[in-house]
Design a protein around this motif. Structure first.
Motif, short mmCIF file in Angstrom:
data_model
loop_
_atom_site.label_atom_id
_atom_site.label_comp_id
_atom_site.label_asym_id
_atom_site.label_seq_id
_atom_site.Cartn_x
_atom_site.Cartn_y
_atom_site.Cartn_z
N ALA A 109 23.34 59.25 15.90
CA ALA A 109 22.39 58.15 16.03
C ALA A 109 23.15 56.86 16.32
CB ALA A 109 21.57 57.99 14.75
N LEU A 110 22.52 55.98 17.08
CA LEU A 110 23.06 54.64 17.33
C LEU A 110 22.26 53.64 16.51
CD1 LEU A 110 23.54 54.60 21.22
CD2 LEU A 110 25.17 55.26 19.46
N LEU A 111 22.97 52.68 15.90
CA LEU A 111 22.31 51.63 15.14
C LEU A 111 22.97 50.31 15.47
CD1 LEU A 111 21.28 51.69 11.39
CD2 LEU A 111 22.50 49.72 12.34
N GLY A 112 22.16 49.33 15.86
CA GLY A 112 22.70 48.02 16.18
C GLY A 112 21.88 46.91 15.57
N ARG A 113 22.55 45.79 15.35
CA ARG A 113 21.89 44.61 14.79
C ARG A 113 21.93 43.48 15.81
NH1 ARG A 113 24.81 47.07 10.64
NH2 ARG A 113 23.56 47.53 8.78
N SER A 114 20.79 42.85 16.04
CA SER A 114 20.70 41.70 16.93
C SER A 114 21.25 42.06 18.31
CB SER A 114 21.42 40.52 16.31
OG SER A 114 21.11 39.32 16.98
N ALA A 136 21.35 54.22 24.30
CA ALA A 136 20.52 55.38 23.99
C ALA A 136 19.53 55.70 25.10
CB ALA A 136 19.77 55.15 22.68
N TYR A 137 19.10 54.68 25.83
CA TYR A 137 18.07 54.86 26.85
C TYR A 137 18.64 55.22 28.22
CZ TYR A 137 14.86 52.58 23.54
OH TYR A 137 14.09 52.25 22.45
N GLN A 138 19.97 55.29 28.36
CA GLN A 138 20.60 55.65 29.61
C GLN A 138 21.57 56.79 29.38
OE1 GLN A 138 21.84 52.12 32.06
NE2 GLN A 138 21.14 50.94 30.29
N GLN A 139 22.07 57.34 30.45
CA GLN A 139 23.00 58.45 30.34
C GLN A 139 24.29 57.98 29.70
OE1 GLN A 139 23.86 60.36 34.06
NE2 GLN A 139 24.85 62.12 33.12
N ASN A 140 24.78 58.74 28.73
CA ASN A 140 26.03 58.40 28.07
C ASN A 140 26.76 59.67 27.67
OD1 ASN A 140 25.29 59.10 25.17
ND2 ASN A 140 23.65 57.65 25.68
N PRO A 141 28.01 59.56 27.21
CA PRO A 141 28.82 60.76 26.95
C PRO A 141 28.33 61.63 25.80
CG PRO A 141 30.19 58.80 27.19
CD PRO A 141 28.79 58.32 27.09
N LEU A 142 27.51 61.08 24.91
CA LEU A 142 27.05 61.84 23.74
C LEU A 142 25.53 62.03 23.78
CD1 LEU A 142 29.06 60.25 20.78
CD2 LEU A 142 29.25 62.58 21.62
N PRO A 143 25.05 63.18 23.30
CA PRO A 143 23.60 63.36 23.19
C PRO A 143 23.06 62.61 21.97
CG PRO A 143 24.74 65.31 22.39
CD PRO A 143 25.80 64.37 22.90
N VAL A 144 22.47 61.45 22.19
CA VAL A 144 21.98 60.61 21.10
C VAL A 144 20.63 61.13 20.62
CG1 VAL A 144 21.26 58.27 20.47
CG2 VAL A 144 23.23 58.61 21.98
N ARG A 145 20.54 61.40 19.32
CA ARG A 145 19.30 61.95 18.76
C ARG A 145 18.31 60.87 18.32
NH1 ARG A 145 20.39 67.25 16.24
NH2 ARG A 145 18.76 66.86 14.70
N ALA A 146 18.79 59.64 18.06
CA ALA A 146 17.91 58.57 17.60
C ALA A 146 18.61 57.25 17.76
CB ALA A 146 17.51 58.79 16.14
N VAL A 147 17.81 56.17 17.82
CA VAL A 147 18.37 54.83 17.90
C VAL A 147 17.59 53.91 16.96
CG1 VAL A 147 16.94 54.22 19.91
CG2 VAL A 147 19.01 52.91 19.43
N ILE A 148 18.33 53.04 16.29
CA ILE A 148 17.74 52.08 15.35
C ILE A 148 18.18 50.69 15.76
CG2 ILE A 148 17.57 51.33 12.94
CD1 ILE A 148 18.33 54.20 12.13
N SER A 149 17.21 49.80 15.91
CA SER A 149 17.50 48.42 16.25
C SER A 149 16.99 47.51 15.15
CB SER A 149 16.85 48.03 17.58
OG SER A 149 16.96 46.63 17.79
N TYR A 150 17.92 46.81 14.50
CA TYR A 150 17.55 45.76 13.57
C TYR A 150 17.49 44.44 14.35
CZ TYR A 150 18.40 48.42 9.18
OH TYR A 150 18.35 49.31 8.14
N TYR A 151 16.31 43.91 14.50
CA TYR A 151 16.03 42.60 15.14
C TYR A 151 16.79 42.41 16.45
CZ TYR A 151 19.86 41.74 11.75
OH TYR A 151 21.01 41.84 10.97
N GLY A 152 16.81 43.46 17.28
CA GLY A 152 17.49 43.37 18.57
C GLY A 152 16.58 42.86 19.67
#
Length: 397
Positions: free
Chosen positions: A241-246, A256-272
């Motif tokens: 999972a990817l998690l980012g703040r602001s 997470a929304y584009q092609q990347n080297p890892l299969p991302v299962r979920a993304v969390i955005s704190y006030y991004g």
């Protein structure tokens, strides 16, 4: 003695009120932003301070008009400092309903399993005063994962105390794309490691020296590094999972929304931020950070000057495709990234058939979780843990 205590109460009452008023007052300038962010998150201490001031004055009352004014001020301070507690039960109920509605029966089944449990309560007053307990972990700091243009980039790794193979959380810090480090919000990283995750806290090159998409390129370099070293760092690359703040939330969603080297299962955005052109044209009021100058430094100009930059850097422009589940957590009083933007993103994601959740914290400002044991972060942490348990559950079990 009575006179001394009375004078102390008279002196403390305006100080207590000044601190408490930022629970409902947005910061007009940057230097006051820490007060507006922090006051709701230390409301338990402000309530104690206001109550103590009120008691000092009440039990040492000698008929002075200053004492009566101090009592009135203390009452106002008590009312202000109790507001987050008054709103908390309804906020939690709404969050729980949204989680269950959007994620369905599989979510309910997952969180009932004890091996996926973290905190068993959304808010604990004792933790608010004493702090959230964080157990022992294994910590590996300052691992270089890339050096674009000769700029060394590092990540920190937080792992559970016992060797094993764990789901991974990749954390991207905020800071207006200009500051921050892997050490930012370290309590969260340490805590999640105690709950059975390998946590990678990464960094990236800063604006204005490096314009977008340099920051996104650096995130992808980190993902490649993590994929190559997953076995060494005990990480299950199929449960990431990817998690980012602001600013980090914006980068996490883009990755997470584009092609990347890892299969991302979920993304969390704190006030991004998610719609940068609209954010530029509709800045917050008041605007303590000067949002437009931050965006110009990051993207190299205004939306009229570099429209493609704003389009490419806005997560909302990538929703019309199958995407991993998204959890958005936002303060309703955010004066850096307005709550209207995650609401728009939520609607766009759901309209495109993607799973998305928005949890709103009514009293919270931007960066509310910098105070790890505050009421806002306790709520956010409770639901973040459950979302991750659902999204990263081991399909083989």
């Amino acid at each position: 003695m009575k006179e001394v205590l009375s004078i102390l109460g008279i002196l403390l009452s305006p100080i207590s009120l000044f601190l408490s008023i930022w629970i409902v007052t947005p910061a007009p300038i940057y230097s006051l932003l820490p007060l507006a962010v922090g006051a709701p998150e230390v409301c338990q201490w402000l309530l104690l301070l206001n109550t103590t001031t009120f008691v000092l004055l009440l039990f040492n009352l000698q008929g002075s008009w200053l004492q009566y004014v101090g009592l009135g001020i203390s009452v106002v301070g008590i009312i202000l400092s109790i507001l987050p507690f008054v709103q908390l039960p309804n906020a939690q109920q709404q969050m729980q309903l949204v989680m269950e509605k959007q994620l369905g029966q599989s979510y309910s089944r997952t969180i009932l399993k004890q091996e996926y449990f973290g905190r068993s309560y959304p808010f604990n007053l004792i933790d608010a005063f004493k702090g959230i307990h964080i157990g022992g972990i294994r910590y590996t700091p300052s691992i270089q994962f890339a050096a674009p243009d000769g700029v060394p980039l590092h990540l920190n790794i937080y792992r559970p105390p016992q060797p094993g193979k764990y789901p991974g959380i990749i954390i991207i810090h905020g800071g207006g794309w200009q500051t921050g480090s892997p050490e930012t919000n370290a309590d969260f990283s340490r805590y999640m490691a105690t709950q059975g995750y390998t946590v990678f806290a990464i960094t990236y090159r800063y604006a204005p020296a490096y314009k977008f998409p340099a920051q996104l390129d650096d995130v992808r370099s980190a993902l490649t590094f993590i994929q190559q070293h997953a076995t060494e760092y005990e990480t299950d690359v199929n449960r990431i999972a990817l998690l980012g703040r602001s600013a980090g939330g914006q980068l996490a969603m883009l990755a997470a929304y584009q092609q990347n080297p890892l299969p991302v299962r979920a993304v969390i955005s704190y006030y991004g931020p998610s719609n940068l052109a609209k954010g530029y044209r509709e800045p917050p009021t008041p605007d303590p950070l000067n949002v437009r100058s931050v965006l110009e430094a990051f993207l190299g100009g205004t939306p009229d000057q570099v429209p493609e930059q704003y389009t490419k850097a806005s997560p909302i422009n990538y929703v019309n495709r199958p995407l991993p589940p998204t959890l958005l957590i936002h303060g309703s009083r955010d004066h850096i990234t307005s709550i209207k933007f995650p609401r728009m993103l939520l609607q766009s994601l759901q309209a495109a058939g993607n799973q998305a959740i928005l949890l709103e914290i009514p009293w919270a400002e931007h960066a509310f979780d910098y105070i790890f044991n505050g009421p806002s972060n306790q709520l956010a942490l409770y639901h973040t843990e459950r979302f991750l348990a659902w999204a990263l559950k081991d399909m083989e079990k």
